[in-house]
Design a protein around this motif. Sequence first.
Motif, PDB file in Angstrom:
ATOM      1  N   MET A   1       0.857  -1.190   0.000  1.00 21.37           N
ATOM      2  CA  MET A   1       0.000   0.000   0.000  1.00 21.37           C
ATOM      3  C   MET A   1       0.891   1.238   0.000  1.00 21.37           C
ATOM      4  SD  MET A   1      -3.004   1.053   2.662  1.00 21.37           S
ATOM      5  CE  MET A   1      -1.860   1.171   4.042  1.00 21.37           C
ATOM      6  N   ARG A   2       0.725   2.136  -0.960  1.00 23.15           N
ATOM      7  CA  ARG A   2       1.574   3.307  -1.078  1.00 23.15           C
ATOM      8  C   ARG A   2       0.985   4.482  -0.315  1.00 23.15           C
ATOM      9  NH1 ARG A   2       1.935   2.487  -7.502  1.00 23.15           N
ATOM     10  NH2 ARG A   2       2.901   0.443  -7.465  1.00 23.15           N
ATOM     11  N   SER A   3       1.864   5.272   0.253  1.00 23.07           N
ATOM     12  CA  SER A   3       1.429   6.425   1.025  1.00 23.07           C
ATOM     13  C   SER A   3       0.979   7.541   0.100  1.00 23.07           C
ATOM     14  CB  SER A   3       2.587   6.904   1.899  1.00 23.07           C
ATOM     15  OG  SER A   3       2.289   8.155   2.450  1.00 23.07           O
ATOM     16  N   THR A   4      -0.070   8.236   0.481  1.00 25.03           N
ATOM     17  CA  THR A   4      -0.597   9.330  -0.318  1.00 25.03           C
ATOM     18  C   THR A   4       0.442  10.417  -0.550  1.00 25.03           C
ATOM     19  OG1 THR A   4      -2.821   8.918   0.502  1.00 25.03           O
ATOM     20  CG2 THR A   4      -2.424  11.054  -0.472  1.00 25.03           C
ATOM     21  N   VAL A   5       1.252  10.732   0.467  1.00 23.34           N
ATOM     22  CA  VAL A   5       2.234  11.798   0.327  1.00 23.34           C
ATOM     23  C   VAL A   5       3.243  11.460  -0.768  1.00 23.34           C
ATOM     24  CG1 VAL A   5       3.790  10.911   2.123  1.00 23.34           C
ATOM     25  CG2 VAL A   5       3.788  13.347   1.574  1.00 23.34           C
ATOM     26  N   TYR A   6       3.613  10.201  -0.892  1.00 18.55           N
ATOM     27  CA  TYR A   6       4.561   9.802  -1.934  1.00 18.55           C
ATOM     28  C   TYR A   6       3.886   9.704  -3.295  1.00 18.55           C
ATOM     29  CZ  TYR A   6       7.952   9.196   1.708  1.00 18.55           C
ATOM     30  OH  TYR A   6       8.814   9.447   2.747  1.00 18.55           O
ATOM     31  N   ILE A 109      16.359  -7.693   6.621  1.00 15.84           N
ATOM     32  CA  ILE A 109      15.048  -8.147   7.083  1.00 15.84           C
ATOM     33  C   ILE A 109      14.039  -7.004   6.943  1.00 15.84           C
ATOM     34  CG2 ILE A 109      13.712  -8.831   9.121  1.00 15.84           C
ATOM     35  CD1 ILE A 109      16.223 -10.407  10.024  1.00 15.84           C
ATOM     36  N   GLN A 110      14.463  -5.812   7.329  1.00 18.14           N
ATOM     37  CA  GLN A 110      13.586  -4.651   7.205  1.00 18.14           C
ATOM     38  C   GLN A 110      13.317  -4.317   5.741  1.00 18.14           C
ATOM     39  OE1 GLN A 110      11.942  -3.203   9.624  1.00 18.14           O
ATOM     40  NE2 GLN A 110      10.902  -1.852   8.162  1.00 18.14           N
ATOM     41  N   ASN A 111      14.330  -4.483   4.879  1.00 19.31           N
ATOM     42  CA  ASN A 111      14.132  -4.234   3.450  1.00 19.31           C
ATOM     43  C   ASN A 111      13.046  -5.140   2.879  1.00 19.31           C
ATOM     44  OD1 ASN A 111      15.952  -2.133   2.937  1.00 19.31           O
ATOM     45  ND2 ASN A 111      17.675  -3.532   2.707  1.00 19.31           N
ATOM     46  N   MET A 116       7.478  -5.846   1.125  1.00 17.27           N
ATOM     47  CA  MET A 116       6.181  -6.525   1.238  1.00 17.27           C
ATOM     48  C   MET A 116       5.054  -5.528   1.503  1.00 17.27           C
ATOM     49  SD  MET A 116       7.193  -9.965   3.384  1.00 17.27           S
ATOM     50  CE  MET A 116       5.531 -10.650   3.315  1.00 17.27           C
ATOM     51  N   ASP A 117       5.336  -4.505   2.309  1.00 21.37           N
ATOM     52  CA  ASP A 117       4.325  -3.496   2.618  1.00 21.37           C
ATOM     53  C   ASP A 117       3.951  -2.675   1.386  1.00 21.37           C
ATOM     54  OD1 ASP A 117       4.178  -4.239   5.246  1.00 21.37           O
ATOM     55  OD2 ASP A 117       5.559  -2.692   5.976  1.00 21.37           O
ATOM     56  N   ASN A 118       4.888  -2.544   0.445  1.00 21.00           N
ATOM     57  CA  ASN A 118       4.669  -1.648  -0.692  1.00 21.00           C
ATOM     58  C   ASN A 118       4.285  -2.354  -1.988  1.00 21.00           C
ATOM     59  OD1 ASN A 118       5.461   1.358  -0.034  1.00 21.00           O
ATOM     60  ND2 ASN A 118       6.861   0.071   1.119  1.00 21.00           N
ATOM     61  N   ILE A 119       4.352  -3.673  -2.015  1.00 24.03           N
ATOM     62  CA  ILE A 119       4.000  -4.391  -3.236  1.00 24.03           C
ATOM     63  C   ILE A 119       2.480  -4.452  -3.395  1.00 24.03           C
ATOM     64  CG2 ILE A 119       4.002  -6.660  -4.366  1.00 24.03           C
ATOM     65  CD1 ILE A 119       6.594  -5.146  -4.667  1.00 24.03           C
ATOM     66  N   THR A 232      11.256  -2.163  -4.699  1.00 28.71           N
ATOM     67  CA  THR A 232      11.923  -2.981  -3.686  1.00 28.71           C
ATOM     68  C   THR A 232      12.913  -2.120  -2.916  1.00 28.71           C
ATOM     69  OG1 THR A 232      13.681  -3.653  -5.219  1.00 28.71           O
ATOM     70  CG2 THR A 232      11.728  -5.061  -5.106  1.00 28.71           C
ATOM     71  N   SER A 233      12.978  -2.309  -1.618  1.00 31.02           N
ATOM     72  CA  SER A 233      13.866  -1.526  -0.762  1.00 31.02           C
ATOM     73  C   SER A 233      15.291  -2.072  -0.819  1.00 31.02           C
ATOM     74  CB  SER A 233      13.347  -1.566   0.680  1.00 31.02           C
ATOM     75  OG  SER A 233      14.168  -0.795   1.522  1.00 31.02           O
ATOM     76  N   VAL A 234      16.266  -1.171  -0.881  1.00 29.91           N
ATOM     77  CA  VAL A 234      17.675  -1.582  -1.009  1.00 29.91           C
ATOM     78  C   VAL A 234      18.572  -0.904   0.025  1.00 29.91           C
ATOM     79  CG1 VAL A 234      17.454  -2.080  -3.474  1.00 29.91           C
ATOM     80  CG2 VAL A 234      18.128   0.217  -2.742  1.00 29.91           C
TER      81      VAL A 234
END
Length: 284
Positions: A1-6, A109-111, A116-119, A232-234
């Motif tokens: 789920m993407r944030s509205t601000v972004y 792990i956080q990446n 997963m939160d943003n897909i 994907t977070s890097v």
Amino acid sequence: MRSTVYEKMIEKREEMSKSQRKIANYIIEHPDVAPFLTASKLANNVGVGEATVIRFAVFLGYQGYPDFQWHLQEAMKRKWTAAERFEKTTVGGGAFPSAVWQEVLSDDIQNIKTTMDNIDDEDFQEAVQAIVQAKRIYIVAYRSAQSIGQFLEFYLDLVFQNTELIRQADGVSEHLLDIHENDLVIGIGFSRYTKRTIDILKYVRTRGAKTLIITDHIMSPLAPLGDIQIYTSVDINSFIDSFTAPLSMINALITAVTRSEQEKVKKRLEQLEDLWDNFHVFYK
């Protein structure tokens, strides 16, 4: 789920001035710090005037900088745990050598969690279908990103025999001579983005080819060039990008694609096993 601000930042990217893009890029690249900076401090870090930062918040549709900052903090709450973990594993200028592996693995792990939160599941399924339906697949991935591009090429070409990683920058034109609307171009790139990757993606879009982008965030210059985007977070506390999350996503794409073409892939793998046995490919 993407944030509205972004979402607002990416939607208005083409309308931004050079200074506004610098602000947006800084916020994206410093997600654990930017939401807690005053307008004056953010301006100083970016290298613009404080008034420019305030106008940027209004440009995005917020009542002012405090309103914009609040939305940034809300969007970044899921990353606070990563910031706290970093603080615990860093001493002085950096972690002791014996603690580095813990720090880096914790960041990875956080990446994966952030990814997963943003897909978006619909984006993922669309990417799978695009790969399955493509007549030819071209992968564009330069510098360090070439490593995961090569991994993706190996498995897709192994089972479908239609995938090519464009390796020679000076031979791009010959590789793309016959590209058309039934082909798929997969562009892989992370900050710092290579100009050649962007140039190729711009070109193939003029030829009608479908584009799938794997990149690090919605302000990436690759993002607007994709019919489908996967983020994907890097981020790790190092000068290198971590490819743990991108590689995990590529694993997921390969697995989903081969499962959707199960019978075709099974037959192909059986044929390959016979070939490998005949040439003694694997150690026994």
